[in-house]
Design a protein around this motif. Structure first.
Motif, PDB file in Angstrom:
ATOM      1  N   ASP A  23      57.619 -26.485  14.736  1.00  0.00           N
ATOM      2  CA  ASP A  23      56.320 -27.147  14.673  1.00  0.00           C
ATOM      3  C   ASP A  23      55.196 -26.136  14.485  1.00  0.00           C
ATOM      4  OD1 ASP A  23      57.249 -29.701  14.818  1.00  0.00           O
ATOM      5  OD2 ASP A  23      56.640 -30.076  16.889  1.00  0.00           O
ATOM      6  N   HIS A  24      55.283 -25.039  15.186  1.00  0.00           N
ATOM      7  CA  HIS A  24      54.238 -24.017  15.111  1.00  0.00           C
ATOM      8  C   HIS A  24      54.114 -23.461  13.693  1.00  0.00           C
ATOM      9  CE1 HIS A  24      51.631 -20.780  16.485  1.00  0.00           C
ATOM     10  NE2 HIS A  24      52.392 -19.927  15.832  1.00  0.00           N
ATOM     11  N   ARG A  25      55.230 -23.159  13.082  1.00  0.00           N
ATOM     12  CA  ARG A  25      55.207 -22.619  11.723  1.00  0.00           C
ATOM     13  C   ARG A  25      54.776 -23.673  10.711  1.00  0.00           C
ATOM     14  NH1 ARG A  25      57.967 -17.873  10.676  1.00  0.00           N
ATOM     15  NH2 ARG A  25      57.160 -18.191   8.566  1.00  0.00           N
ATOM     16  N   LEU A  26      55.171 -24.916  10.932  1.00  0.00           N
ATOM     17  CA  LEU A  26      54.758 -25.990  10.030  1.00  0.00           C
ATOM     18  C   LEU A  26      53.254 -26.179  10.065  1.00  0.00           C
ATOM     19  CD1 LEU A  26      57.546 -28.662  10.601  1.00  0.00           C
ATOM     20  CD2 LEU A  26      57.195 -27.258   8.558  1.00  0.00           C
ATOM     21  N   VAL A  27      52.655 -26.125  11.245  1.00  0.00           N
ATOM     22  CA  VAL A  27      51.203 -26.235  11.345  1.00  0.00           C
ATOM     23  C   VAL A  27      50.537 -25.070  10.625  1.00  0.00           C
ATOM     24  CG1 VAL A  27      49.265 -26.142  12.952  1.00  0.00           C
ATOM     25  CG2 VAL A  27      51.229 -27.599  13.461  1.00  0.00           C
ATOM     26  N   ALA A  28      51.101 -23.864  10.764  1.00  0.00           N
ATOM     27  CA  ALA A  28      50.547 -22.703  10.069  1.00  0.00           C
ATOM     28  C   ALA A  28      50.641 -22.869   8.554  1.00  0.00           C
ATOM     29  CB  ALA A  28      51.272 -21.435  10.509  1.00  0.00           C
ATOM     30  N   ARG A  29      51.709 -23.529   8.088  1.00  0.00           N
ATOM     31  CA  ARG A  29      51.907 -23.706   6.651  1.00  0.00           C
ATOM     32  C   ARG A  29      50.976 -24.755   6.059  1.00  0.00           C
ATOM     33  NH1 ARG A  29      58.108 -24.472   5.274  1.00  0.00           N
ATOM     34  NH2 ARG A  29      57.150 -24.806   3.229  1.00  0.00           N
ATOM     35  N   LEU A  30      50.276 -25.521   6.894  1.00  0.00           N
ATOM     36  CA  LEU A  30      49.326 -26.500   6.375  1.00  0.00           C
ATOM     37  C   LEU A  30      48.209 -25.830   5.593  1.00  0.00           C
ATOM     38  CD1 LEU A  30      48.973 -28.946   9.409  1.00  0.00           C
ATOM     39  CD2 LEU A  30      50.240 -29.316   7.287  1.00  0.00           C
ATOM     40  N   ARG A  31      47.950 -24.565   5.872  1.00  0.00           N
ATOM     41  CA  ARG A  31      46.910 -23.838   5.139  1.00  0.00           C
ATOM     42  C   ARG A  31      47.398 -23.363   3.778  1.00  0.00           C
ATOM     43  NH1 ARG A  31      47.274 -21.315  10.229  1.00  0.00           N
ATOM     44  NH2 ARG A  31      45.727 -22.057  11.720  1.00  0.00           N
ATOM     45  N   ASP A  32      48.695 -23.473   3.518  1.00  0.00           N
ATOM     46  CA  ASP A  32      49.286 -23.016   2.265  1.00  0.00           C
ATOM     47  C   ASP A  32      49.213 -24.131   1.237  1.00  0.00           C
ATOM     48  OD1 ASP A  32      50.725 -21.937   0.218  1.00  0.00           O
ATOM     49  OD2 ASP A  32      52.641 -21.827   1.294  1.00  0.00           O
ATOM     50  N   PRO A  33      48.500 -23.962   0.122  1.00  0.00           N
ATOM     51  CA  PRO A  33      48.394 -25.035  -0.868  1.00  0.00           C
ATOM     52  C   PRO A  33      49.713 -25.367  -1.538  1.00  0.00           C
ATOM     53  CG  PRO A  33      47.382 -23.020  -1.697  1.00  0.00           C
ATOM     54  CD  PRO A  33      47.691 -22.768  -0.253  1.00  0.00           C
ATOM     55  N   ASP A  34      50.680 -24.436  -1.508  1.00  0.00           N
ATOM     56  CA  ASP A  34      51.970 -24.699  -2.149  1.00  0.00           C
ATOM     57  C   ASP A  34      52.976 -25.346  -1.203  1.00  0.00           C
ATOM     58  OD1 ASP A  34      51.108 -23.582  -4.555  1.00  0.00           O
ATOM     59  OD2 ASP A  34      51.595 -21.551  -3.879  1.00  0.00           O
ATOM     60  N   GLY A  35      52.904 -25.043   0.086  1.00  0.00           N
ATOM     61  CA  GLY A  35      53.880 -25.580   1.025  1.00  0.00           C
ATOM     62  C   GLY A  35      53.333 -26.573   2.016  1.00  0.00           C
ATOM     63  N   GLY A  36      52.039 -26.902   1.902  1.00  0.00           N
ATOM     64  CA  GLY A  36      51.440 -27.811   2.863  1.00  0.00           C
ATOM     65  C   GLY A  36      52.029 -29.202   2.839  1.00  0.00           C
ATOM     66  N   HIS A  37      52.393 -29.692   1.627  1.00  0.00           N
ATOM     67  CA  HIS A  37      52.950 -31.051   1.545  1.00  0.00           C
ATOM     68  C   HIS A  37      54.269 -31.138   2.283  1.00  0.00           C
ATOM     69  CE1 HIS A  37      54.898 -28.850  -1.741  1.00  0.00           C
ATOM     70  NE2 HIS A  37      55.873 -29.732  -1.651  1.00  0.00           N
ATOM     71  N   HIS A  38      55.079 -30.073   2.192  1.00  0.00           N
ATOM     72  CA  HIS A  38      56.364 -30.057   2.906  1.00  0.00           C
ATOM     73  C   HIS A  38      56.136 -30.073   4.408  1.00  0.00           C
ATOM     74  CE1 HIS A  38      60.462 -28.893   3.993  1.00  0.00           C
ATOM     75  NE2 HIS A  38      59.938 -27.901   4.699  1.00  0.00           N
ATOM     76  N   ALA A  39      55.172 -29.305   4.874  1.00  0.00           N
ATOM     77  CA  ALA A  39      54.887 -29.245   6.303  1.00  0.00           C
ATOM     78  C   ALA A  39      54.413 -30.593   6.832  1.00  0.00           C
ATOM     79  CB  ALA A  39      53.844 -28.160   6.574  1.00  0.00           C
ATOM     80  N   VAL A  40      53.506 -31.249   6.096  1.00  0.00           N
ATOM     81  CA  VAL A  40      53.007 -32.550   6.541  1.00  0.00           C
ATOM     82  C   VAL A  40      54.132 -33.570   6.586  1.00  0.00           C
ATOM     83  CG1 VAL A  40      51.458 -34.454   5.949  1.00  0.00           C
ATOM     84  CG2 VAL A  40      50.662 -32.104   5.770  1.00  0.00           C
ATOM     85  N   ALA A  41      54.988 -33.554   5.576  1.00  0.00           N
ATOM     86  CA  ALA A  41      56.101 -34.512   5.547  1.00  0.00           C
ATOM     87  C   ALA A  41      56.995 -34.352   6.761  1.00  0.00           C
ATOM     88  CB  ALA A  41      56.903 -34.333   4.253  1.00  0.00           C
ATOM     89  N   LEU A  42      57.329 -33.111   7.118  1.00  0.00           N
ATOM     90  CA  LEU A  42      58.192 -32.891   8.274  1.00  0.00           C
ATOM     91  C   LEU A  42      57.502 -33.253   9.578  1.00  0.00           C
ATOM     92  CD1 LEU A  42      60.104 -29.577   7.450  1.00  0.00           C
ATOM     93  CD2 LEU A  42      60.949 -31.922   7.408  1.00  0.00           C
ATOM     94  N   LEU A  43      56.241 -32.921   9.715  1.00  0.00           N
ATOM     95  CA  LEU A  43      55.523 -33.262  10.941  1.00  0.00           C
ATOM     96  C   LEU A  43      55.416 -34.769  11.119  1.00  0.00           C
ATOM     97  CD1 LEU A  43      52.698 -30.565  10.847  1.00  0.00           C
ATOM     98  CD2 LEU A  43      54.653 -30.658  12.419  1.00  0.00           C
TER      99      LEU A  43
END
Length: 413
Positions: A23-43
């Motif tokens: 969860d911590h890394r996924l939240v950090a990846r929300l700032r990444d324009p390339d991987g943010g969609h993946h992070a939001v989907a998993l969260l």
């Protein structure tokens, strides 16, 4: 000459998520324009179901309104965390944000006009009417839980409140199950120590501070309090509430944590958890959410004292069926609005995606995960998403909730 393919390892890869999927890394990846969609989907896949369920409890009605509240809670919490705020476990933060969203919307006359659910006495109107949701009986536990590291909060919440196996929070933390089980024991001990410390720090008199250890040690060992301690508890609410909260560590920790963090609707939220319902249907042996903790002599001893977890919650408290320790032996005891809402829900979903997720790499051809997901054991393809009522479909206001660190809590309504 180098081989065209690297050699395979002599053992299969360890099942589960990687550190990049915590969860911590996924939240950090929300700032990444390339991987943010993946992070939001998993969260969303991990936490939407629970957030929606609690929003429905706070509204006293499932459906579109609960989905709007849940979406607002996600937006508020994720924006706060991506902005650099430090928070604890993600699930409790989302639930508290959902509760506070209902409370704030219920105070808005325009919101009540289009969302009649906000005017229900057992929902939004009730939340709005309560000036302070802090329960005197849960002050110590609330203070102690807030002081825990986020990993400890996550382990305690998912094993005790959600009644999930250790593989669930270990996946959320990107830990192996054995390491998570050991850390869970540390979390329990630190949580208890925090309650004892809060009792001492908030003690209204020197006499209460004097009885601090005399209160903790006998309850920890399952013994009887000294006569002078029992006499003090009859006259002191602060120490009496402390004894009751410490008693929950012997089988009713799920009730203590849920009521300390959520307050409103805590018991109903506990009853709504799929893992607890499945364990209850499977029989008493499977209904113990803390059974995996019984590793080593200390764990076995605690499991033996607790017995079947969940029975304490059904009985109403840690001293259900026996004399409270402070008493000693021998002492007694509108269609139009809904049409407009349906249209607004569809439009608001587009607003949400544009305002919250567009900067993070989402496009029109990328799908939002289906709500009410039950996130199973890491790496288990058999435990996948299931569709539920309500979708993440509504935008939230900028002030849709307060941080978890400042939320009030109170008894279940």
């Amino acid at each position: 000459m180098q081989a065209p393919h690297p050699p395979r390892p002599p053992y299969p890869p360890h099942p589960g998520v990687t550190a990049a999927e915590s969860d911590h890394r996924l939240v950090a990846r929300l700032r990444d324009p390339d991987g943010g969609h993946h992070a939001v989907a998993l969260l969303l896949a991990r936490h939407w179901r629970a957030t929606y369920d609690y929003a429905a409890i706070c509204l006293a009605a499932p459906g579109d309104s609960a989905a709007m509240v849940a979406t607002a809670a996600f937006r508020q919490v994720l924006r706060r965390l991506t902005g650099g705020a430090v928070g604890g476990a993600l699930r409790p933060q989302l639930l508290v944000a959902a509760r506070e969203t209902v409370r704030e919307w219920a105070a808005d006359e325009a919101a009540r006009a289009v969302l009649p659910e906000l005017s229900r006495p057992s929902g939004g109107r009730g939340l709005r009417a309560v000036k302070s949701m802090t329960s005197e009986k849960r002050l110590l536990a609330e203070r102690a839980f807030q002081a825990l590291p986020g990993a400890f909060q996550c382990l305690l919440w998912h094993t005790e409140v959600e009644a999930e196996p250790i593989t669930i929070p270990s996946g959320l933390l990107a830990m192996d199950a054995d390491g998570a089980a050991g850390t869970l024991e540390q979390a329990r001990e630190q949580f208890r120590a925090g309650c004892v410390r809060a009792h001492r720090e908030l003690a209204p008199s020197g006499e209460c501070r004097y009885y601090n250890r005399l209160l903790d040690v006998p309850l920890r060992r399952g013994g009887t309090l000294l006569p002078d301690v029992r006499q003090h508890l009859r006259a002191c609410r602060h120490c009496r509430h402390a004894a009751e909260q410490l008693g929950h560590f012997d089988g009713g920790l799920h009730v203590l944590i849920a009521e300390a963090v959520l307050g409103w609707g805590a018991r109903r939220y506990l009853d709504s958890r799929p893992a607890r319902a499945a364990a209850t249907a499977a029989g008493p042996a499977a209904a113990a959410p803390g059974a995996h903790r019984a590793s080593g002599p200390a764990g076995l001893a605690r499991a033996g004292r607790r017995g079947i977890a969940g029975a304490a919650g059904a009985g109403g408290g840690p001293f259900s069926g026996r004399t409270p320790p402070w008493r000693g032996h021998g002492h007694g005891h509108g269609n139009r609005h809904r049409t407009a809402l349906a249209v607004a829900v569809g439009l608001a979903s587009l607003v949400l995606l544009a305002t919250v997720l567009a900067a993070k790499g989402w496009t029109a051809d990328r799908a939002v995960p289906v709500p009410r997901v039950t996130w199973g054991a890491p790496g288990d393809p058999a435990r996948t998403a299931t569709v539920a009522p309500g979708t993440p479909s509504a935008s939230a206001s900028e002030n849709s909730g307060r941080t978890m660190a400042h939320h009030p809590c109170g008894p279940d309504r």
